[in-house]
Design a protein around this motif. Structure first.
Motif, PDB file in Angstrom:
ATOM      1  N   SER A   3      29.880  64.965  79.710  1.00  0.00           N
ATOM      2  CA  SER A   3      29.588  66.258  79.097  1.00  0.00           C
ATOM      3  C   SER A   3      28.100  66.498  78.952  1.00  0.00           C
ATOM      4  CB  SER A   3      30.240  66.355  77.706  1.00  0.00           C
ATOM      5  OG  SER A   3      31.633  66.233  77.785  1.00  0.00           O
ATOM      6  N   ILE A   4      27.768  67.794  78.873  1.00  0.00           N
ATOM      7  CA  ILE A   4      26.432  68.216  78.458  1.00  0.00           C
ATOM      8  C   ILE A   4      26.598  68.813  77.070  1.00  0.00           C
ATOM      9  CG2 ILE A   4      24.506  69.754  78.940  1.00  0.00           C
ATOM     10  CD1 ILE A   4      25.573  69.462  81.949  1.00  0.00           C
ATOM     11  N   LEU A   5      25.957  68.194  76.097  1.00  0.00           N
ATOM     12  CA  LEU A   5      26.148  68.519  74.688  1.00  0.00           C
ATOM     13  C   LEU A   5      24.941  69.303  74.189  1.00  0.00           C
ATOM     14  CD1 LEU A   5      27.970  67.983  72.215  1.00  0.00           C
ATOM     15  CD2 LEU A   5      26.675  65.883  71.845  1.00  0.00           C
ATOM     16  N   LEU A   6      25.172  70.531  73.738  1.00  0.00           N
ATOM     17  CA  LEU A   6      24.100  71.385  73.227  1.00  0.00           C
ATOM     18  C   LEU A   6      24.232  71.512  71.715  1.00  0.00           C
ATOM     19  CD1 LEU A   6      21.748  73.384  73.536  1.00  0.00           C
ATOM     20  CD2 LEU A   6      23.449  75.183  73.955  1.00  0.00           C
ATOM     21  N   LEU A   7      23.202  71.065  70.989  1.00  0.00           N
ATOM     22  CA  LEU A   7      23.135  71.202  69.533  1.00  0.00           C
ATOM     23  C   LEU A   7      22.079  72.263  69.248  1.00  0.00           C
ATOM     24  CD1 LEU A   7      23.158  67.392  68.631  1.00  0.00           C
ATOM     25  CD2 LEU A   7      25.117  68.931  68.909  1.00  0.00           C
TER      26      LEU A   7
ATOM     27  N   LEU B 264      20.683  59.564  64.926  1.00  0.00           N
ATOM     28  CA  LEU B 264      19.935  58.320  65.140  1.00  0.00           C
ATOM     29  C   LEU B 264      20.814  57.283  65.826  1.00  0.00           C
ATOM     30  CD1 LEU B 264      18.007  57.971  61.744  1.00  0.00           C
ATOM     31  CD2 LEU B 264      17.086  58.668  63.958  1.00  0.00           C
ATOM     32  N   GLN B 265      22.036  57.105  65.339  1.00  0.00           N
ATOM     33  CA  GLN B 265      22.958  56.150  65.948  1.00  0.00           C
ATOM     34  C   GLN B 265      23.376  56.602  67.342  1.00  0.00           C
ATOM     35  OE1 GLN B 265      26.581  55.581  63.760  1.00  0.00           O
ATOM     36  NE2 GLN B 265      27.551  54.417  65.412  1.00  0.00           N
ATOM     37  N   LEU B 266      23.653  57.911  67.471  1.00  0.00           N
ATOM     38  CA  LEU B 266      24.113  58.441  68.757  1.00  0.00           C
ATOM     39  C   LEU B 266      23.066  58.267  69.848  1.00  0.00           C
ATOM     40  CD1 LEU B 266      26.086  60.064  70.462  1.00  0.00           C
ATOM     41  CD2 LEU B 266      25.193  62.147  69.442  1.00  0.00           C
ATOM     42  N   LEU B 267      21.814  58.577  69.539  1.00  0.00           N
ATOM     43  CA  LEU B 267      20.743  58.479  70.539  1.00  0.00           C
ATOM     44  C   LEU B 267      20.356  57.043  70.822  1.00  0.00           C
ATOM     45  CD1 LEU B 267      18.469  61.388  69.249  1.00  0.00           C
ATOM     46  CD2 LEU B 267      19.941  61.423  71.259  1.00  0.00           C
ATOM     47  N   ASP B 268      20.625  56.143  69.846  1.00  0.00           N
ATOM     48  CA  ASP B 268      20.182  54.758  70.004  1.00  0.00           C
ATOM     49  C   ASP B 268      21.123  53.934  70.869  1.00  0.00           C
ATOM     50  OD1 ASP B 268      18.175  52.922  69.494  1.00  0.00           O
ATOM     51  OD2 ASP B 268      19.331  51.967  67.897  1.00  0.00           O
ATOM     52  N   ASP B 269      22.445  53.992  70.570  1.00  0.00           N
ATOM     53  CA  ASP B 269      23.368  53.139  71.336  1.00  0.00           C
ATOM     54  C   ASP B 269      24.535  53.901  71.961  1.00  0.00           C
ATOM     55  OD1 ASP B 269      24.886  53.719  69.154  1.00  0.00           O
ATOM     56  OD2 ASP B 269      24.980  51.685  68.356  1.00  0.00           O
ATOM     57  N   ALA B 270      24.479  55.237  71.952  1.00  0.00           N
ATOM     58  CA  ALA B 270      25.453  56.082  72.657  1.00  0.00           C
ATOM     59  C   ALA B 270      26.882  55.853  72.184  1.00  0.00           C
ATOM     60  CB  ALA B 270      25.359  55.861  74.173  1.00  0.00           C
ATOM     61  N   ARG B 271      27.065  55.554  70.905  1.00  0.00           N
ATOM     62  CA  ARG B 271      28.408  55.345  70.366  1.00  0.00           C
ATOM     63  C   ARG B 271      28.528  55.947  68.977  1.00  0.00           C
ATOM     64  NH1 ARG B 271      31.733  51.314  72.608  1.00  0.00           N
ATOM     65  NH2 ARG B 271      30.837  50.380  74.486  1.00  0.00           N
ATOM     66  N   LEU B 272      29.710  56.510  68.706  1.00  0.00           N
ATOM     67  CA  LEU B 272      30.060  56.947  67.365  1.00  0.00           C
ATOM     68  C   LEU B 272      31.492  56.505  67.087  1.00  0.00           C
ATOM     69  CD1 LEU B 272      28.686  60.605  67.013  1.00  0.00           C
ATOM     70  CD2 LEU B 272      27.738  58.526  66.015  1.00  0.00           C
ATOM     71  N   THR B 273      31.772  56.167  65.840  1.00  0.00           N
ATOM     72  CA  THR B 273      33.126  55.790  65.432  1.00  0.00           C
ATOM     73  C   THR B 273      33.711  56.915  64.602  1.00  0.00           C
ATOM     74  OG1 THR B 273      32.493  53.462  65.405  1.00  0.00           O
ATOM     75  CG2 THR B 273      34.525  54.063  64.263  1.00  0.00           C
ATOM     76  N   ASP B 274      34.912  57.367  64.982  1.00  0.00           N
ATOM     77  CA  ASP B 274      35.509  58.476  64.238  1.00  0.00           C
ATOM     78  C   ASP B 274      36.272  57.961  63.026  1.00  0.00           C
ATOM     79  OD1 ASP B 274      37.910  57.484  65.181  1.00  0.00           O
ATOM     80  OD2 ASP B 274      38.311  59.150  66.545  1.00  0.00           O
ATOM     81  N   SER B 275      36.923  58.871  62.296  1.00  0.00           N
ATOM     82  CA  SER B 275      37.584  58.503  61.042  1.00  0.00           C
ATOM     83  C   SER B 275      38.793  57.599  61.263  1.00  0.00           C
ATOM     84  CB  SER B 275      38.027  59.770  60.309  1.00  0.00           C
ATOM     85  OG  SER B 275      38.977  60.490  61.080  1.00  0.00           O
ATOM     86  N   LEU B 276      39.318  57.525  62.486  1.00  0.00           N
ATOM     87  CA  LEU B 276      40.456  56.664  62.800  1.00  0.00           C
ATOM     88  C   LEU B 276      40.017  55.322  63.348  1.00  0.00           C
ATOM     89  CD1 LEU B 276      42.828  59.308  64.448  1.00  0.00           C
ATOM     90  CD2 LEU B 276      42.862  58.449  62.108  1.00  0.00           C
ATOM     91  N   GLY B 277      38.719  55.052  63.309  1.00  0.00           N
ATOM     92  CA  GLY B 277      38.210  53.778  63.780  1.00  0.00           C
ATOM     93  C   GLY B 277      38.042  53.687  65.279  1.00  0.00           C
TER      94      GLY B 277
ATOM     95  N   PRO C 128      20.685  66.919  56.632  1.00  0.00           N
ATOM     96  CA  PRO C 128      20.017  65.641  56.939  1.00  0.00           C
ATOM     97  C   PRO C 128      20.980  64.527  57.346  1.00  0.00           C
ATOM     98  CG  PRO C 128      19.019  66.637  55.007  1.00  0.00           C
ATOM     99  CD  PRO C 128      20.190  67.496  55.366  1.00  0.00           C
ATOM    100  N   MET C 129      22.218  64.535  56.831  1.00  0.00           N
ATOM    101  CA  MET C 129      23.184  63.504  57.231  1.00  0.00           C
ATOM    102  C   MET C 129      23.541  63.626  58.713  1.00  0.00           C
ATOM    103  SD  MET C 129      25.714  63.494  53.916  1.00  0.00           S
ATOM    104  CE  MET C 129      26.763  62.226  54.597  1.00  0.00           C
ATOM    105  N   VAL C 130      23.490  64.853  59.245  1.00  0.00           N
ATOM    106  CA  VAL C 130      23.736  65.040  60.678  1.00  0.00           C
ATOM    107  C   VAL C 130      22.589  64.444  61.481  1.00  0.00           C
ATOM    108  CG1 VAL C 130      24.092  66.741  62.505  1.00  0.00           C
ATOM    109  CG2 VAL C 130      25.122  67.103  60.260  1.00  0.00           C
ATOM    110  N   HIS C 131      21.359  64.600  61.001  1.00  0.00           N
ATOM    111  CA  HIS C 131      20.212  63.973  61.666  1.00  0.00           C
ATOM    112  C   HIS C 131      20.360  62.465  61.670  1.00  0.00           C
ATOM    113  CE1 HIS C 131      17.447  67.707  60.854  1.00  0.00           C
ATOM    114  NE2 HIS C 131      18.474  67.961  61.641  1.00  0.00           N
TER     115      HIS C 131
ATOM    116  N   LEU D  79      29.261  66.167  58.141  1.00  0.00           N
ATOM    117  CA  LEU D  79      29.496  64.891  58.815  1.00  0.00           C
ATOM    118  C   LEU D  79      30.985  64.662  59.024  1.00  0.00           C
ATOM    119  CD1 LEU D  79      27.727  62.581  59.867  1.00  0.00           C
ATOM    120  CD2 LEU D  79      28.218  61.370  57.745  1.00  0.00           C
ATOM    121  N   GLU D  80      31.754  64.987  57.992  1.00  0.00           N
ATOM    122  CA  GLU D  80      33.206  64.803  58.089  1.00  0.00           C
ATOM    123  C   GLU D  80      33.797  65.697  59.165  1.00  0.00           C
ATOM    124  OE1 GLU D  80      36.656  65.909  55.069  1.00  0.00           O
ATOM    125  OE2 GLU D  80      35.487  64.179  54.368  1.00  0.00           O
ATOM    126  N   ARG D  81      33.292  66.920  59.318  1.00  0.00           N
ATOM    127  CA  ARG D  81      33.819  67.810  60.349  1.00  0.00           C
ATOM    128  C   ARG D  81      33.468  67.313  61.747  1.00  0.00           C
ATOM    129  NH1 ARG D  81      31.658  71.702  56.993  1.00  0.00           N
ATOM    130  NH2 ARG D  81      30.170  72.471  58.545  1.00  0.00           N
TER     131      ARG D  81
END
Length: 766
Positions: A257-261, A276-289, A269-272, A233-235
């Motif tokens: 982008s087209i993102l292939l996982l 959940l957040q990514l697919l739900d509201d299309a946003r992620l917050t990085d370590s710098l906020g 499991p933490m990546v899964h 998750l940290e990476r």
């Protein structure tokens, strides 16, 4: 401002002055940036009065944009069309929702004004700039570029063999993006591709990247085998040791982008949970906020989950519905329901069948041809159908799919090709045919050459407008010679008896071809006479002829250039993707070479030259019927290119008033008319078609089934431009009859071109 050598920050330096009110300071920050400041230094942040600025209403934003437009026009001496602003606002509304108005539009507008200083900024320039920024293909955000869904699906199916459900899904998402009907609060689309190894799951992601981004290299690919531990998750989103996350950083810099996982079941499991957040509201917050927006991404996950159970069913009367049930049960056992429910579509890939293997073999060979050894050696590889079937049958494995075939191609074809190329020493392009003989592959290598550039003087110089009358008088003199020879021919004919005409038949009367030709001579003579008379009036203006779009581009050096020591590496210039793109760009930005006046001069020059050609054929009793046969030199490729040439010739011949019949199944066209044998002789040879980042497709044109030299006479680039090597002219691919007539004249054998040149006669004295 914190550094590695000490813990002092810029806030620590400024805070004492702010507390004593010895310094006035204004900070500008986004909400996310200000939150980070508060978390890292509450004592510093409490010294400020926070004023939150909301985006202005749409009407106000447009007023600001219009005011800025006026200033930018004055500052850069640029005209900004209203259509450009409409295009910018449309792009912002559909692709830049997270970047508020007016700033998102103004930044692009400022870039455009700098780029097109002292020019015009219109909608096409806006689309070009946004294409460079986003990486999306222009047709995706250009509403004027209509695409049929069936055509898109057909093109996808060519590169994704044996997976109709996946083809439909990819076609749907392409049109969803183009129609802008996606949910702005979620990613553009999300997929889970499930199936056995080697059936095309990763290939599907590459195909989608080609359609939307122009290249499979634009695919953001993450192998989930590398994210199986708790530090994954940290990476992905960043941490103390690596502030820029691998996932959030990649999307922050490439938001479209087209993102292939790949192999998502292997991830921790933490990546899964992160998904959940990514697919739900299309946003992620990085370590710098910083909040990273994923609403312009397409997320593709692949998995082999259930493949082992499904593999036991192969060969025991299994059908696709039973296999699909097996995969679904395996997914439901492994993945959490809330994750599966957030995925837009789950596509189950079918095991490959023997009938699919030939199509996959062709794709694998196309990939082989992209390797540097083939591209740099300028080699076109053609594998005959029996040889391809032999390799495909040896490489078919129902359990391993396309990967087993790829290994067999490496073993059979790559090794053979390498051996041949190592022992071939030449600096010209090669056509390498591989055929099957005695259950073994055999090679045959044929060198390609390029048509020589014509020397200067193959076209007459055109006069200034005030000297137009002598030009047309010389043409009239040539036409008078034609009339005189026609009269002598008719008189000789009446006293000599029957003459041989079309198909070897004899007639005691002059045929309709003769009288049709005689009428054309009279018509052109009358038109030329009228223009010549018009030039007596100093105020006479020639009719508005549509200017020829032919433009000279730098190609093969002329013979006199070689004498001066000027040489070009023809292979690198004409056989590499970069070289042909350079030629196409040179045509696009080159100055117009034929204005309306020059065009009219050359149109009549060519009319008279072709009449001379037909008279020469009549007097020499040349055959009045020819057959052009058009074939591809690479099996399984070239169908679209052959159709293009057939349609092009049919259109040009119809407008030149030649009787013709297109034989689609035979890939040929039959043509009747005076002089047609000489006129079309220059079309025999190789025509190279460039499509995408791959070696060109060589199409051979033969006259009367006679073997033609492997000399390249013309290049065609992605339906945009065609370039004639003899003349050095490039033109738009939808070439007109007048433009093509110039190329036909250049293709005449030198002695014939000299014989039919209307200016071979001495100029008339006045």
């Amino acid at each position: 401002g914190k550094s590695a050598s000490n813990d002092m920050t810029l806030a620590d330096v400024l805070r004492p002055y702010l507390e004593k009110r010895e310094l006035q300071l204004i900070l500008i920050a986004t909400p996310e940036e200000w939150k980070t400041v508060q978390e890292r230094g509450r004592r510093f942040s409490n010294l400020f009065r926070v004023i939150r600025m909301e985006p202005p209403p749409l009407e106000t934003a447009i007023d600001i944009i219009l005011e800025k437009r006026r200033r930018l026009e004055q500052e850069h001496d640029t005209e900004i069309k209203l259509q450009a602003l409409h295009q910018l606002l449309d792009i912002q509304r559909n692709f830049l929702r997270d970047k508020p108005l007016p700033g998102s539009v103004l930044r692009l507008l400022e870039q455009l004004c700098v780029k097109y200083r002292q020019g015009v900024v219109d909608a096409p320039e806006v689309r070009q700039e946004f294409m460079a920024y986003s990486g999306l293909q222009e047709q995706i955000f250009d509403v004027s570029a209509a695409e049929e869904k069936e055509e898109t699906a057909r093109l996808i199916a060519r590169e994704l063999v044996g997976q109709p459900e996946a083809v439909r899904a990819l076609s749907d998402v392409i049109h969803l993006v183009k129609a802008k009907l996606n949910n702005p609060q979620r990613p553009l689309s999300s997929f889970l591709f499930v199936g056995p190894t080697g059936v095309g799951k990763t290939q599907a992601a590459k195909v989608l990247s080609k359609f939307l981004k122009g290249s499979e290299d634009q695919l953001l690919r993450f192998d989930m085998n590398e994210y199986i531990d708790s530090g994954s998750l940290e990476r992905l989103v960043g941490g103390p040791g690596q502030p820029e996350g691998q996932l959030t950083g990649a999307v922050r810099y490439q938001p479209f982008s087209i993102l292939l996982l790949d192999e998502i079941e292997k991830a921790h499991p933490m990546v899964h949970d992160l998904l959940l957040q990514l697919l739900d509201d299309a946003r992620l917050t990085d370590s710098l906020g910083r909040t990273v927006n994923f609403s312009n991404t397409i997320i593709i996950m692949t998995s082999n989950i259930g493949a082992s159970e499904a593999g036991h069913q192969l060969g025991f009367g299994s059908d696709n519905s039973r296999l699909a049930d097996t995969y679904r049960r395996a997914m439901e056992r492994f993945f959490r329901p809330e994750l599966l429910n957030r995925i837009d579509q789950t596509i189950i890939f079918n095991p490959l069948q023997p009938e699919h293997i030939l199509g996959i073999a062709r794709l694998q060979i196309q990939e082989l041809l992209k390797r540097d050894g083939f591209v740099r050696r300028a080699t076109i590889l053609n594998i005959e159908q029996p040889a391809l079937q032999w390799v495909a049958q040896r490489g078919f494995d129902a359990r391993m799919g396309g990967r087993a075939l790829k290994r067999q191609i490496e073993k059979d074809l790559t090794a053979l090709s390498a051996e041949q190329l190592v022992h071939t020493h030449t600096d010209v392009p090669l056509l390498m045919d591989i055929y099957l003989q005695d259950q073994s592959l055999r090679p045959k290598i044929r060198p390609l050459s390029f048509a020589s550039r014509l020397d200067n003087g193959w076209l007459p110089a055109t006069p200034e407008e005030t000297r137009g009358k002598p030009f047309y008088l010389r043409l009239l003199r040539a036409l008078e010679h034609v009339r005189e020879r026609l009269e002598r021919y008719e008189a000789d004919y009446s006293s000599a008896g029957p003459v041989v005409f079309t198909d070897g038949a004899s007639s005691s009367e002059l045929g309709w071809e003769y009288y049709d030709y005689k009428a054309k001579v009279a018509q052109v003579q009358e038109e030329t006479q009228n223009i010549s008379l018009g030039f007596r009036d100093r105020y006479y203006k020639i009719g508005p002829a549509i200017p020829l779009r032919l433009k000279a581009v730098k190609l093969v050096p002329r013979r006199e250039d070689f004498a001066k020591g000027i040489r070009e590496n023809i292979r690198d210039l004409l056989f590499q993707q970069e070289g042909i793109e350079e030629i196409s760009d040179a045509y696009r930005y080159a100055n117009v070479q034929f204005d309306s006046l020059k065009t009219e001069f050359y149109n009549y020059f060519l009319k008279v030259a072709f009449l001379e050609l037909q008279l020469r054929a009549l007097l020499a009793e040349e055959p009045m019927q020819v057959r052009l046969t058009i074939t591809s030199n690479v099996e399984g490729m070239g169908g679209e290119e052959i159709t293009y040439l057939l349609e092009l010739y049919a259109r040009i011949l119809a407008e030149l008033d030649f009787s013709h019949k297109v034989l689609e199944e035979e890939q040929a066209i039959e043509i009747k008319g005076l002089g047609v044998s000489s006129l079309m002789s220059g079309e025999a040879g190789m025509h190279l078609f460039y499509r995408g980042n791959r070696n060109p497709v060589p199409i051979q044109v033969r006259l009367n089934e006679e073997p033609s030299e492997l000399a390249v006479i013309r290049l065609y680039y992605e339906g945009k431009t065609l370039t004639d090597l003899r003349t050095g002219f490039s033109n738009d691919s939808n070439i007109t009859t007048n433009e093509f007539s110039m190329l036909l004249y250049a293709g005449l054998p030198a002695h014939i071109r000299k014989a039919v040149n209307p200016f071979r006669h001495a100029p008339t004295q006045h």
